[in-house]
Design an enzyme around this catalytic site. Structure first.
Site, PDB file in Angstrom:
ATOM      1  CB  ALA A  91      -0.930  -0.008   1.214  1.00  0.00           C
ATOM      2  CE1 TYR A  92       5.383   5.478   3.087  1.00  0.00           C
ATOM      3  CE2 TYR A  92       7.022   4.213   1.864  1.00  0.00           C
ATOM      4  CZ  TYR A  92       6.664   5.351   2.553  1.00  0.00           C
ATOM      5  OH  TYR A  92       7.565   6.374   2.703  1.00  0.00           O
ATOM      6  CB  SER A  93       5.543   0.427  -2.547  1.00  0.00           C
ATOM      7  OG  SER A  93       6.390   0.026  -1.501  1.00  0.00           O
TER       8      SER A  93
END
Ligand code: ZN
Length: 655
Positions: free
Chosen positions: A551-553
């Site tokens: 999700a972050y990437s």
């Protein structure tokens, strides 16, 4: 007005000079007496030189010191007999006068004595106090001001007609004071300027000042007919209007300016008064203020018309001046507008604040004088002589380079900790005013100074974001730079167990909120006097993602793509947008000890080894990233947009 004298406090200031420090601070505490370096005090002390010869010395407030904060070092010791001798000369230019004072000081590193030093010297009293009391100014700045002062004080004060501060004023007082002084005399009123008191002790001189000013205040209470109270309408100027005004002010000033709006009741009532166009354009309360506020306020928003009028004022008076004059910038320092309230401008937020502090008192003085039959300021000629006196022109020539971001404003998100907090410091250090946003209320106290406001807000909430932008633009006038830093990093979740809720939350904070920020700040950035700049805090995970942070990437990769499109779309608006890819910056909010240990374990490294696990074997700190973010907004990168710069100590997967 009451005396603030306390025996207990006074006892902590031993000696004649100590007592001088104490009561000077008491005067400084009352803003209706002195403001921002205004007013001055002195004490005459019998000294001895190295050969035992008697040498009376005048210790007078040095320039650059504020009475409220003054210390013994803030008083310049000048040979008294020399100052008295100077007062007998026929003429002395102000630069010559300053030279005489500086070359007759007893301490080489003392500040330059006040230009009113000779005046202090010729008054035959040990202690002398001088203020620009609001109440006294309200009485003298009326059509029959002199009559009012004489009726109020009788023999208690000697009245001196207006003459510009400096040598000529000292000389005039040296002539009039001994002639008009009566046994009852305890002070001296300088019409359209201020008031002096004196005495044998610091307390006597101070308390005479309080008594004299108290009588002026009572006279005002009795005679002043206040304007009928009418609740002011709320300010309606939108942030785009304020930023447009700031751009105009900056264009005329020749450099970016801070424009600080004030919408308190008194400011709005003044700006909405029926006669504001007349009373705000008659001149300052005391000439001392003109150096901060300009001669008159701008009423309305026509900056070009104000600039033309200012140039005409300069051209009317400059040719008659003794020395050639250089015109100051023609931008207003005080703007009154019914939909804005009172806005003050300055090369930085502190200057704009000082202008407001002064104008707050000016408005009160004007309104009181109006109640006495009409506010009447000095003729433009007299104001011009102070605004353009030789000493001020010399200061102007000396100048000094302004900081890189002087007059500019940056908005930083996620500013309560880590990279965002470090950005606050890096931009402040370069002279920018900072609007700091964060979910964490600690953002409100990241800095405590005139050029900082911290707003606790959830940037994923449109209403909260809008309100934060409003308060930021009201505080400083616009936004020139944005650092999109706020982000969340819920690490260690593999795709097969990544729920919609977590995915959605990361996207909302790291991506959607930044779209909203870009959209909402675009119009402001487009109005930035030097062109808008945006720095996106990306991540090493964009070029080199790691497992467990899908999700972050993905959110950061999408954000970078958004920034690239913004660079394409906004280039024609003069807005640059560049991205930094930090890696392994561990002094940030998202790197809890827990996450750090987990990541280190994931790579089979110690925490220490993990911190420096890069090509250069260096630790990358928040400050490193913040400094680079600030530089990306500076002139070095003036011709760069759409770029992505790693700041990661070198990463093998990226290189
Ligand atoms: Zn003065």
């Amino acid at each position: 007005m009451k005396s603030l004298w306390s025996d207990a406090e006074a006892a902590q200031f031993p000696g004649d000079l100590g007592q001088r420090v104490y009561t000077s601070r008491l005067l400084g505490r009352d803003k209706s007496l002195v403001l921002h370096g205004g007013g001055n005090t002195s004490v005459k002390i019998d000294g001895q030189d190295l050969f035992g010869r008697k040498r009376p010395v005048l210790h007078v407030k040095g320039s650059g010191w504020d009475l409220e904060l003054i210390e013994e070092a803030g008083f310049s010791p000048v040979r008294l007999d020399h100052l008295v001798d100077l007062s007998t000369l026929e003429a002395l230019s102000d630069p010559q006068m300053v030279n005489e004072m500086r070359t007759h000081m007893l301490r080489a590193d003392a500040p330059t004595p006040s230009v009113e030093a000779i005046l202090h010297a010729i008054l035959p009293f040990k202690y002398v106090d001088h203020t620009h009391s609001d109440a006294v100014l309200a009485l003298t700045n009326t059509a029959d001001g002199e009559r009012r002062i004489r009726a109020l004080y009788g023999d208690d004060v000697v009245v001196i007609p207006y003459v510009m501060p400096g040598f000529d004023l000292a000389r005039l007082c040296a002539r009039i004071f001994p002639r008009d002084r009566k046994p009852a005399t305890i002070g001296m009123v300088l019409l359209n300027h201020g008031i002096f008191s004196f005495g044998d002790t610091a307390r006597e001189s101070y308390e005479r000042m309080i008594t004299l000013v108290d009588r002026a205040e009572r006279a005002l209470d009795k005679d002043c007919v206040p304007a009928p109270a009418k609740a002011p309408r709320a300010a309606t100027a939108a942030r785009g209007e304020l930023a447009t005004l700031r751009r105009e002010v900056s264009r005329v000033a020749g450099n970016p300016m801070i424009v600080a709006s004030h919408t308190d009741e008194a400011s709005l009532a003044f700006a909405q008064a029926d006669d504001v166009a007349s009373i705000a354009r008659r001149g300052p309360a005391t000439p001392d203020h003109v150096l901060r506020t300009k001669r008159i306020a701008m009423v309305g928003r026509d900056v070009d018309a104000f600039a033309r009028e200012y140039a005409a004022y300069f051209n009317d008076h400059a040719p008659a001046a003794r020395e050639p004059k250089t015109m100051l910038d023609a931008a207003p320092r005080v703007i009154v507008d019914p939909a804005i309230g009172v806005a003050t401008t300055g090369r930085n937020a502190r200057d704009a604040q000082v202008v407001f502090d002064i104008y707050e008192h000016t408005m009160q003085v004007i309104q009181c004088a109006q109640g006495l039959g009409g506010w009447q300021a000095l003729p433009a000629r007299d104001i011009f002589d102070v605004e353009y006196w030789d000493l001020e022109q010399a200061k102007l020539r000396k100048g000094g380079a302004a900081p890189a971001f002087a007059g500019e404003v940056v908005l930083v998100t996620g500013a309560a900790s880590g990279i965002g907090k470090a950005c606050v410091q890096s931009f402040l250090a370069r002279g920018a005013a900072v609007i700091a946003l964060d979910l964490n209320a600690a953002v409100e106290t990241v800095a405590k100074r005139a050029d900082f406001i911290g707003v606790a807000c959830d940037i994923t909430d449109a209403a909260q974001l809008g309100a934060a932008l409003e308060s930021g633009v009201r505080a400083f006038g616009g936004i020139d730079m944005v650092v999109l830093n706020a982000g969340i990093f819920p690490g260690g979740t593999r795709i097969e167990s990544l729920g919609d809720a977590q995915w959605g939350k990361v996207m909302r904070v790291n991506l959607d909120a930044n779209l909203a920020l870009l959209r909402e700040t675009h119009a402001l950035l487009k109005l930035a006097p030097r062109g808008g700049r945006v720095v996106v805090i990306g991540s090493k995970n964009v070029p080199a993602p790691g497992p467990g942070a899908a999700a972050y990437s993905a959110s950061k990769a999408a954000l970078v793509q958004l920034a690239r499109v913004a660079a394409l779309e906004w280039g024609a608006d003069g807005i640059r947008i560049n991205t930094l890819h930090p890696n392994a910056v561990f002094d940030t909010g998202i790197w809890t000890d827990e996450v750090l240990a987990e990541r280190a374990r994931h790579y089979g490294l110690s925490v220490e080894g993990y911190k420096k696990n890069n090509v250069l074997r260096v630790e990358v700190t928040s400050r490193d990233v913040a400094e680079l973010a600030a530089e990306l907004c500076g002139p070095l990168f003036a011709k760069t947009t759409g770029a992505q710069v790693p700041i990661d100590g070198g990463n093998e997967r990226v290189i």
